[in-house]
Design a protein around this motif. Sequence first.
Motif, PDB file in Angstrom:
ATOM      1  N   ARG A   1       0.631  -1.115  -0.013  1.00 30.07           N
ATOM      2  CA  ARG A   1       0.104  -0.092   0.192  1.00 30.07           C
ATOM      3  C   ARG A   1       1.371   1.264  -0.115  1.00 30.07           C
ATOM      4  O   ARG A   1       0.882   2.445  -0.912  1.00 30.07           O
ATOM      5  N   ALA A   2       2.281   1.384   1.276  1.00 27.73           N
ATOM      6  CA  ALA A   2       2.399   2.511   0.429  1.00 27.73           C
ATOM      7  C   ALA A   2       3.653   2.336  -0.861  1.00 27.73           C
ATOM      8  O   ALA A   2       3.286   3.861  -0.914  1.00 27.73           O
ATOM      9  N   GLN A   3       4.110   1.758  -1.207  1.00 26.92           N
ATOM     10  CA  GLN A   3       4.318   1.881  -2.617  1.00 26.92           C
ATOM     11  C   GLN A   3       2.706   2.591  -3.495  1.00 26.92           C
ATOM     12  O   GLN A   3       3.837   3.124  -4.247  1.00 26.92           O
ATOM     13  N   GLU A   4       1.614   2.073  -3.508  1.00 27.77           N
ATOM     14  CA  GLU A   4       0.868   2.540  -4.275  1.00 27.77           C
ATOM     15  C   GLU A   4       0.679   3.622  -4.199  1.00 27.77           C
ATOM     16  O   GLU A   4       0.209   5.164  -4.868  1.00 27.77           O
ATOM     17  N   ALA A   5       1.031   3.972  -2.794  1.00 29.93           N
ATOM     18  CA  ALA A   5       0.250   5.663  -2.438  1.00 29.93           C
ATOM     19  C   ALA A   5       1.747   6.932  -3.025  1.00 29.93           C
ATOM     20  O   ALA A   5       1.660   8.311  -3.048  1.00 29.93           O
ATOM     21  N   ASP A   6       2.908   6.031  -2.963  1.00 31.96           N
ATOM     22  CA  ASP A   6       3.847   7.192  -2.943  1.00 31.96           C
ATOM     23  C   ASP A   6       3.780   7.350  -4.559  1.00 31.96           C
ATOM     24  O   ASP A   6       4.131   8.188  -4.728  1.00 31.96           O
TER      25      ASP A   6
END
Length: 347
Positions: A316-321
Amino acid sequence: MAHLIVRDGSLRGQRFEVESGEMTIGRERTDVVVDDDSEVSRNHAVVRQSSEGFEVEDLGSTNGTFVNEQRISEPTRLSSGDIVRVGQTRFDVEVKEDPNKTVVSGLVVPPTQEHSPPLPQVPPASPSPTGTEDKSDHAFANPGAPETPAESQVDELPLPSSGRMDEEPEASPDPAMRQETSELPARTRVGGGEVQRAGSTKRLLFVVAGVVLFGLVAYAIYMVVADGAPSRTDYVASVNDVCRGRMPRISGLNDAPARNTRQAVSVISDMTVQIEDLEQPEASNRDVSRFMSAFEGVGRGLEDLDVSQRANNSRRAQEADRKLQRSVARFENASRNLGTEQCTFER
């Protein structure tokens, strides 16, 4: 609702619907990824919904964005049937109209003389089968007058449109010379033998007076709304004062090894409040609106990234980034258009 249908490349035939008000197109980390076209920039263009419909805007791409083979330099409204081209990839545009939109019906024109029904014709009298006259038709005739055949009486009857018994009916005027008299106002004769329509001068005076009154009211409203409002130059200077020295700090916090995104969220939230408290320029400005919208998008992107990092959800952090990078690219473009050189992450 709008759809983009790909006409070229590996995505040919796929349909993309504009969601959440906008959709980005590029070669990587965008909503529509065109990775097989080398002429497409990483963040090439964006399609969004505005108050006037759907529009496309170039995001500072190298090779430009085209609508119906015309290169655009500003947001351009889209309609069904338009073709959007980025690089060598084309998209067909389909825009569905709002079914609740009110449609004004056509005006009904009253009939004129040319459309009036034809006059009824009087059928000729037929002789009695027995060769004798029917005396009932002459019940009110003069008993002393000589009797005449029925056919001659029919010939002497006037037409229904004429009230005279002893004159021939007037000939029907040529249809090409007829005028729609039902729509003509009364006319009066003035000196010199010319004919002038009555009331035309009064109507002209009323129209002129109405235009002048509308202009005065509009000017008064403008003066009330714009009184004391700053110019665009003053507004940009105030925004630069808010951003000065803070944008590099936000970028440094986000790029630190510890990725202290929480502090970056706090700083940009405080800046958003200060910029929103600034008085807007004297006239509505699309560049100001887009700058504020893009700035708020960066703030939301940092908040999503902070939540994902604190939850230790790497996917989820990669998608948010990735979403944050797209928001930053839109903000940089909006900041350049407005002229706020201090409000940029690029150093």
